[in-house]
Scaffold this motif. Structure first.
Motif, mmCIF file in Angstrom:
data_model
loop_
_atom_site.group_PDB
_atom_site.id
_atom_site.type_symbol
_atom_site.label_atom_id
_atom_site.label_comp_id
_atom_site.label_asym_id
_atom_site.label_seq_id
_atom_site.Cartn_x
_atom_site.Cartn_y
_atom_site.Cartn_z
ATOM 1 N N SER B 12 -2.998 9.746 -32.322
ATOM 2 C CA SER B 12 -3.270 11.075 -31.552
ATOM 3 C C SER B 12 -4.524 11.084 -30.638
ATOM 4 O O SER B 12 -4.734 11.869 -29.888
ATOM 5 N N SER B 13 -5.529 9.991 -30.949
ATOM 6 C CA SER B 13 -6.822 10.151 -30.112
ATOM 7 C C SER B 13 -6.185 9.363 -28.759
ATOM 8 O O SER B 13 -6.962 9.418 -27.820
ATOM 9 N N LEU B 14 -5.295 8.632 -28.787
ATOM 10 C CA LEU B 14 -4.889 7.746 -27.412
ATOM 11 C C LEU B 14 -3.927 8.405 -26.623
ATOM 12 O O LEU B 14 -3.819 8.482 -25.596
ATOM 13 N N PHE B 15 -3.108 8.994 -27.696
ATOM 14 C CA PHE B 15 -1.992 9.845 -26.818
ATOM 15 C C PHE B 15 -1.832 11.487 -27.181
ATOM 16 O O PHE B 15 -2.410 11.601 -28.157
ATOM 17 N N LEU B 16 -1.457 11.946 -26.240
ATOM 18 C CA LEU B 16 -1.823 13.254 -26.459
ATOM 19 C C LEU B 16 -0.361 14.263 -25.806
ATOM 20 O O LEU B 16 0.074 13.818 -24.971
ATOM 21 N N ARG B 17 -0.351 15.359 -26.379
ATOM 22 C CA ARG B 17 0.695 16.281 -25.772
ATOM 23 C C ARG B 17 -0.145 17.556 -25.418
ATOM 24 O O ARG B 17 -0.830 18.197 -26.109
ATOM 25 N N ARG B 18 -0.098 17.947 -23.999
ATOM 26 C CA ARG B 18 -0.755 19.307 -23.905
ATOM 27 C C ARG B 18 0.173 20.161 -23.119
ATOM 28 O O ARG B 18 0.691 19.863 -22.272
ATOM 29 N N ARG B 19 -0.101 21.720 -23.513
ATOM 30 C CA ARG B 19 0.687 22.609 -22.933
ATOM 31 C C ARG B 19 -0.366 23.452 -21.806
ATOM 32 O O ARG B 19 -1.380 23.919 -22.752
ATOM 33 N N SER B 45 4.582 12.392 -18.678
ATOM 34 C CA SER B 45 5.905 12.662 -18.536
ATOM 35 C C SER B 45 5.856 14.152 -19.283
ATOM 36 O O SER B 45 4.594 14.695 -19.461
ATOM 37 N N GLY B 46 6.738 15.017 -18.998
ATOM 38 C CA GLY B 46 6.834 16.403 -19.303
ATOM 39 C C GLY B 46 7.407 17.370 -18.186
ATOM 40 O O GLY B 46 8.492 16.720 -17.657
ATOM 41 N N TRP B 47 7.031 18.477 -18.163
ATOM 42 C CA TRP B 47 7.966 19.392 -17.247
ATOM 43 C C TRP B 47 6.889 20.247 -16.762
ATOM 44 O O TRP B 47 5.860 20.604 -17.303
ATOM 45 N N VAL B 48 7.269 21.245 -15.690
ATOM 46 C CA VAL B 48 6.466 22.329 -15.216
ATOM 47 C C VAL B 48 7.558 23.155 -14.882
ATOM 48 O O VAL B 48 8.532 23.066 -14.172
ATOM 49 N N ARG B 49 7.180 24.674 -15.075
ATOM 50 C CA ARG B 49 8.104 25.710 -14.582
ATOM 51 C C ARG B 49 7.245 27.194 -14.389
ATOM 52 O O ARG B 49 5.984 27.254 -15.118
ATOM 53 N N ASN B 50 7.820 27.936 -13.748
ATOM 54 C CA ASN B 50 7.283 29.199 -13.601
ATOM 55 C C ASN B 50 7.552 29.928 -14.782
ATOM 56 O O ASN B 50 8.747 29.986 -15.261
ATOM 57 N N ASP B 51 6.574 31.025 -15.068
ATOM 58 C CA ASP B 51 6.717 31.921 -16.358
ATOM 59 C C ASP B 51 6.486 33.297 -15.830
ATOM 60 O O ASP B 51 5.765 33.531 -14.716
ATOM 61 N N ALA B 52 6.506 34.252 -16.642
ATOM 62 C CA ALA B 52 5.918 35.618 -16.299
ATOM 63 C C ALA B 52 4.559 35.397 -16.032
ATOM 64 O O ALA B 52 4.190 36.518 -15.315
ATOM 65 N N ALA B 53 3.786 34.779 -16.449
ATOM 66 C CA ALA B 53 2.280 34.898 -16.314
ATOM 67 C C ALA B 53 1.933 34.097 -15.300
ATOM 68 O O ALA B 53 0.683 34.048 -14.831
ATOM 69 N N ILE B 57 2.868 24.370 -17.886
ATOM 70 C CA ILE B 57 3.048 22.867 -17.699
ATOM 71 C C ILE B 57 2.814 21.999 -19.075
ATOM 72 O O ILE B 57 2.240 22.657 -19.960
ATOM 73 N N LEU B 58 3.777 20.983 -19.374
ATOM 74 C CA LEU B 58 3.791 20.309 -20.780
ATOM 75 C C LEU B 58 3.616 18.891 -20.231
ATOM 76 O O LEU B 58 4.450 18.531 -19.435
ATOM 77 N N VAL B 59 2.382 18.352 -20.585
ATOM 78 C CA VAL B 59 2.531 16.952 -20.139
ATOM 79 C C VAL B 59 2.119 16.099 -21.359
ATOM 80 O O VAL B 59 1.420 16.462 -22.420
ATOM 81 N N GLU B 60 2.429 14.756 -21.427
ATOM 82 C CA GLU B 60 2.548 13.818 -22.523
ATOM 83 C C GLU B 60 1.992 12.620 -21.709
ATOM 84 O O GLU B 60 2.326 12.292 -20.826
ATOM 85 N N GLY B 61 1.241 11.882 -22.550
ATOM 86 C CA GLY B 61 0.584 10.836 -22.241
ATOM 87 C C GLY B 61 -0.668 10.415 -22.781
ATOM 88 O O GLY B 61 -1.139 10.874 -23.799
#
Ligand SMILES: [Fe+3]
Ligand SMILES: [Mg+2]
Ligand SMILES: [Zn+2]
Ligand SMILES: [Zn+2]
Lengths: 329, 790
Positions: B12-19, B45-53, B57-61
């Motif tokens: 977890s300190s080396l790899f992370l998932r961030r929203r 890796s992950g994805w990006v999208r538009n939302d109401a606000a 973005i979600l990134v992992e790595g």
């Protein structure tokens, strides 16, 4: 309430004057109420209180004005005005000669309009509690079969007609009140319109609405009709008759002739195909010589009354809440 | 300690998932492809999208890569994007994502904001002027970094189907660009090319095509021959003619029935303007910014002779640069169709009058049929195209203020619908503005959206536009207002409309005093909530006492204000008529000075001078006003500068021009009186002007003395009220000399001075002030409500 000797003299004077000038069988009944002959059909009643300063103005006075105002309200309903009642509120000490002039003028106006004064009342208030004379008149008229005029009957496509020049009364009053002199004297247009309305109805044109643009002027009247009928109205400034001297006075005073009161004019809305016939009938009558087709009714959910100006632009014809307040920031 | 747990912590300190969540202007500006490129570059890796606000973005790595991503994300954004807030949560790395994708919009409100229109970017210009490019000389070129937005968007979500580009399906080449995240035109909704996009047509005044090989070539030929061409722009049509052809300019004035009101001109670049106007670096920056407003620049001497009839007698010239590709093409054609973009930096001879095509004070003409119908008697030809203008939007007008900041004269294209940030969230309100220079304002959270300039509501078409823009703004912002604010004046169409809407929606209405709103507008944009002094110097606005105000010293405390003082009232003979005829105000001043005999003597050219005197003596339709604007008119009338105006503010502008020519003079410290009741009396100053023979000196004395008097007045009130901030609002602050002197006096005495920066100081900014007062008043009510609750 105090009834000084002056007060009693005033009451007596009015009673005598009416008896002399307008003596009729109804007024002569002398009871608490007047009994009128039977009438089959619909009746129209209208009442109006008249307050004007000055009491005597170029072209008229409060006396004839109080007759015309109510006769016209009955007439523009399409009715034939028959009877009138009058209530006077007098300020103690009001000059008797002036009062005599007013009542005589009233009597003349009633006679000319063919209406009978059938009841009246006079009250005298202490000095300072009135403004010379206030006169309330009530008119009763007979509405012939088949006549149905109402402010909610205007339909897109209809024609808007005006019986004559705008603004004469209001400007005459102002210039007299403030001693403003213009090159040509401006006279009030105060007049009874029942002759004209009878001629218009007789023309057979499909009239939807008639109204006399008194207080608030043509602007207020047309806005009322537009909202009642749920339509818009387009006017053409170049077609609206205004006397040059009235126009000049309005320029000077910064007043819009469309907001100024008239006392001897009416606006009529009729089916487009009948506009020419109606206009001809109006122009053939002395009270409608300057009549004009000034615009048309259009479809508009906003009920805007707008006008094509002489310069080709368009402007809103405003419905003012009161006096013309400055608004250019 | 459990061995497995140890491993997990290490990973977890080396790899992370961030929203991450980004808000601001992040939709329709190429933000998602930008995120995609950044993530690809950093191997996340992950994805990006538009939302109401906004954007999610979600990134992992690897952790350090995610930290780099987070650091760079708000910094390297696309040119049109603005990041307001960036927040994130972390979670353990899951490894479920391989690669990075742009996904379709999330649930909820699809989009938050429509962007504003911006000038065509250099990348697009480079393509447009490259003979080998498939968009060579294509008038509708754009990309995610540039082009139309607000003016072609019908509703949300912002995508092609909801814009006036809907009738133009993408060709395979455009489609490829549109789908490619690495392309500048990835999801560029209005993208087009000559194969699939809108086309130009040059038509005569009857709407018949003018036979020609190329509409641009034919247009420049007409312009060079002195003809008037109506040209379809982003937010409306312009009327164009050769600015250096005096005859053409005169013809345009005659046909447009516009005698003296200045025209704006368009030149290819700042270098082409150097001969005629002064331009500081800040002014050049304003002129070349993406919003491309009309910028008022100080004329050099000789400018009037070289450009006769453009802005006669005024110190300022309104200039702008091309912003639509179509406008660029006209300059390109005039330059002989050079290849490449080198030429755009060199001085170009062509200078065009570009005046909004809005005959008779109506809103801009925006439809093709309408253009032919309404401009047919003004223009000789119409250069149009088949892309509809959905939202009418005039050119904005700005300048550098006297006190080193931009100052709006008119806020519209390029700036709307950008939000003005308020200092706190409040209930959504709708404020319907003033009568002239109308704008409306809708608030949502702590954003205030001030509409484009709508215009004068004495015109029915403008009233319709107010209704349209109100509906459109509420729709695209997806806001249901909780209250409707309006001016105190009962006869403004905006007030009627406010009452009508509130009635239909069952909402409370809040009537806001005009000058309170002027001050509140400036306080709102500066986020000041403490009590402050407000100096409102303005034309006429209805006061709480039902008289006409306009030279007011107020103490403003949110929803409440106190009138601390005002100028001596002057009668306005003929009401609004006096606002158009300065000689009437001069006559009013003479009357107050006991010199009524002078009125007919002085104004011999006015046939009604004698009667006007009677009007004044009898107080006949002479409503009193404390408006400083009318004091300016009186001064202009007394100095013989102008008797009757042909456009609004003309007398004051000419007076300022004269004072400018005269240079600085010392104020007359004995020509004004501060009364104990807070009244400022400037009549002695007018008495001096009445006897002044040199209009220039008189104009300079008027400005200098006025600034000093107003400063003394304000300082005295600041001391008495123990306030240290003064807010300046009202149309008179468009006067450069007054603004400069006044701000100097006040700041030198330690006062903090706030001026209108994001909205015009005139009535164009009024709706923001009304909205702010409404929010404060609703907040107060809620506060009271909770307090009284047991
Ligand atoms: Fe204002
Ligand atoms: Mg009446
Ligand atoms: Zn671009
Ligand atoms: Zn294409």
């Amino acid at each position: 309430m105090s009834h000084g000797g002056g007060g009693r003299a005033m009451v007596q004077l009015i009673t005598d004057l009416f008896a002399n000038h307008l003596g009729n069988e109804y007024l002569a009944q002398g009871n608490d109420g007047t009994c009128l002959p039977p009438c089959t059909g619909r009746m129209v009643v209208s009442t109006d209180s008249h307050v004007v300063s000055p009491l005597f103005f170029p072209g008229g006075d409060i006396g004839c004005l109080s007759v015309h105002g109510t006769v016209n309200d009955v007439a523009v309903m399409g009715a034939t005005p028959l009877y009138l009642t009058a209530g006077f509120i007098l300020e103690e000490g009001f000059p008797l000669e002036s009062l005599a002039r007013i009542v005589e003028s009233m009597a003349r106006a009633a006679k000319a309009a063919g209406v009978k004064l059938v009841a009246g009342d006079t009250k005298v208030v202490e000095q300072g509690k009135g403004d010379g004379v206030f006169i309330t008149t009530t008119g009763v008229g007979f509405l012939p079969e088949g006549v149905h005029l109402s402010g909610d009957l205007a339909r897109p496509g209809d024609a808007v007609l005006l019986s004559g020049t705008l603004g004469d009364h209001g400007v005459a009053i102002l210039s007299k009140r403030e001693n403003l002199s213009f090159d040509a004297p401006i006279l009030s247009d105060t007049a009874a319109l029942n002759g004209l309305t009878a001629a218009m109805l007789a023309s057979g044109a499909a009239i939807r609405v008639m109204r006399d643009p008194t207080r608030g002027g043509l602007a207020a009247t047309l806005n009322e009709i537009a909202h009642q009928s749920g339509v818009g109205i387009h006017l053409d400034e170049a077609a609206i008759p205004i006397k040059p001297e009235v126009d000049a006075a309005c320029e000077l005073l910064g007043l819009d002739p469309l907001n100024i009161a008239n006392e001897g004019k009416l606006v009529a809305i009729c089916a487009a195909e009948d506009a020419d016939r109606l206009l001809a009938a109006m122009r053939a009558h002395p009270q409608g010589q300057a009549a004009a087709l000034i615009g048309k009714v259009v479809e508009d959910p906003n009920c805007f009354v707008q006008m094509k100006t002489r310069f080709g632009g368009r402007r809103m014809v405003d419905w003012l809440s009161g006096e013309q307040l400055p608004r250019i920031c | 300690m459990n061995h497995n747990a140890e491993v997990t912590r290490q990973s977890s300190s080396l790899f992370l998932r961030r929203r991450l969540r980004v808000t601001g202007i992040v939709q329709g500006v190429g933000f998602r492809p930008y995120v995609w490129r950044l993530a690809m570059e950093l191997n996340l890796s992950g994805w990006v999208r538009n939302d109401a606000a906004g954007v999610e973005i979600l990134v992992e790595g690897e952790r350090h890569r995610i930290e780099a991503f987070t650091r760079r994300l708000p910094v390297e954004i696309p040119p049109l994007a603005r990041v307001r807030e960036l927040s994130w949560d972390d979670a353990p790395h899951s490894g479920e994502h391989t690669g990075f994708v742009i996904t379709e919009s999330g649930a909820g409100r699809a989009s938050t904001m429509i962007g504003h229109d911006t000038a065509v970017c250099l990348d697009c210009l480079t393509e447009m002027f490259d003979p080998a490019d498939r968009r060579w000389r294509y008038a509708f070129i754009n990309c995610t970094n540039c082009g139309p937005r607000y003016t072609l968007t019908r509703c949300l979500p912002y995508d092609r189907a909801q814009t006036s580009m809907a009738p133009f399906p993408l060709c395979p080449d455009c489609e490829k660009e549109y789908r490619n995240p690495a392309d500048r035109r990835f999801h560029a909704e209005p993208t087009a090319c000559p194969v699939c996009g809108p086309r130009l047509a040059l038509v005569d005044v009857r709407g018949n095509a003018i036979p020609c090989d190329d509409p641009i070539t034919a247009t420049i030929q007409l312009l060079q021959a002195g003809q008037i061409v109506a040209i379809k722009g982003l937010g409306g049509f312009h009327l164009a003619c050769d600015a250096r052809n005096a005859e053409a300019v005169q013809r345009l004035r005659a046909r447009k029935q516009r005698d003296e009101k200045p025209f704006a001109v368009m030149a290819a670049n700042p270098a082409s303007l150097a001969e005629w106007v002064e331009m500081s670096e800040a002014e050049q920056a304003l002129l070349t910014c993406r919003e491309r407003p009309i910028v008022l620049l100080r004329k050099k001497c000789g400018a009037d002779a070289a450009l006769p009839g453009i802005a006669p007698g005024l110190a300022w010239l309104g200039v702008m640069l091309p912003y639509a590709p179509l406008q660029w093409l006209i300059f390109h054609e005039a330059a002989g169709r050079p290849a490449g973009t080198e030429w755009i930096h060199h001085p170009q001879g062509l200078m065009l009058v570009m005046t909004s095509a809005n005959p008779g004070g109506e809103p801009l003409v925006s439809h093709n049929d309408e253009a032919i119908d309404r401009l047919g008697n003004i223009a000789d030809a119409v250069l149009l195209h088949d892309r509809d203008i959905v939202v009418r939007c005039d050119d904005s007008v700005v300048r550098m203020s006297a006190n080193n900041g931009p100052q709006f004269i008119r806020r519209a294209r390029g700036y709307t619908p950008r939000a003005i940030r308020l200092s706190r969230c409040g209930p959504s309100v709708l404020a319907l503005g003033s009568h002239l220079k109308n704008t409306l304002c809708v608030t949502r959270g702590n954003d205030a959206f001030v509409s484009q300039h709508i215009g004068g509501l004495d015109n029915p078409a403008t009233c319709n536009m107010l209704q349209e823009v109100t509906e459109h703004l509420l729709h695209i912002l997806q806001v249901r207002p909780e209250a409707v604010a309006h001016d105190l004046h009962p006869d403004f169409f905006s007030s009627h409309y406010a009452l009508e809407l509130a009635d239909a929606w069952g909402l409370p209405t809040i009537a806001v005093q005009h000058h309170h709103a002027h001050i509140a507008a400036v306080a709102a944009e500066h986020g000041v909530e403490r009590p402050l002094l407000g100096l409102a110097l303005d034309g006429v606005g209805l006061g709480s006492d039902h008289t006409s105000w306009g030279g007011e010293l107020l103490r403003v405390d949110g929803a409440a204000f106190t009138r601390l003082g005002h100028l001596t009232p002057l009668p306005m003979p003929g009401g609004d008529k006096a606002a158009k005829e300065p000689w009437r105000m001069a006559a009013a001043a003479l009357f107050l000075l006991g010199r009524a005999d002078d009125i007919p003597r002085r104004f011999t050219a006015q046939p009604v001078a004698r009667q006007l005197r009677v009007m004044l003596e009898h107080n006949l339709h002479c409503p009193p006003t404390t408006s400083l604007g009318r004091w300016f008119d009186a001064a202009a009338g007394l100095l013989g500068v102008r008797n009757v105006m042909t456009f609004e503010g003309q007398a004051a502008m000419l007076l300022e021009g004269l004072a400018e020519e005269a240079g600085d003079v010392s104020p007359l410290t004995d020509a004004y009186v501060l009364h104990a009741d807070g009244k400022l009396d400037l009549l002695p100053l007018l008495a001096r002007l009445a006897d002044e023979t040199d209009a220039r000196r008189g104009a300079a004395l008027f400005h200098a003395t006025l600034a000093r008097a107003l400063a003394d007045w304000t300082l005295q009130a600041a001391e008495q009220q123990s306030l240290d901030t003064v807010t300046l609002g009202g149309g008179c602050f468009l006067n450069h000399i007054l603004s400069r002197h006044l701000a100097n006096h006040l700041t030198s005495q330690g006062l903090r001075v706030l001026e209108a920066r994001q909205i015009p100081p005139n009535d164009g900014g009024l709706s923001l002030g009304q909205a702010w007062v409404a929010i404060s008043s609703l907040n107060n009510r809620q506060l009271k409500g909770t307090r009284s609750d047991p």
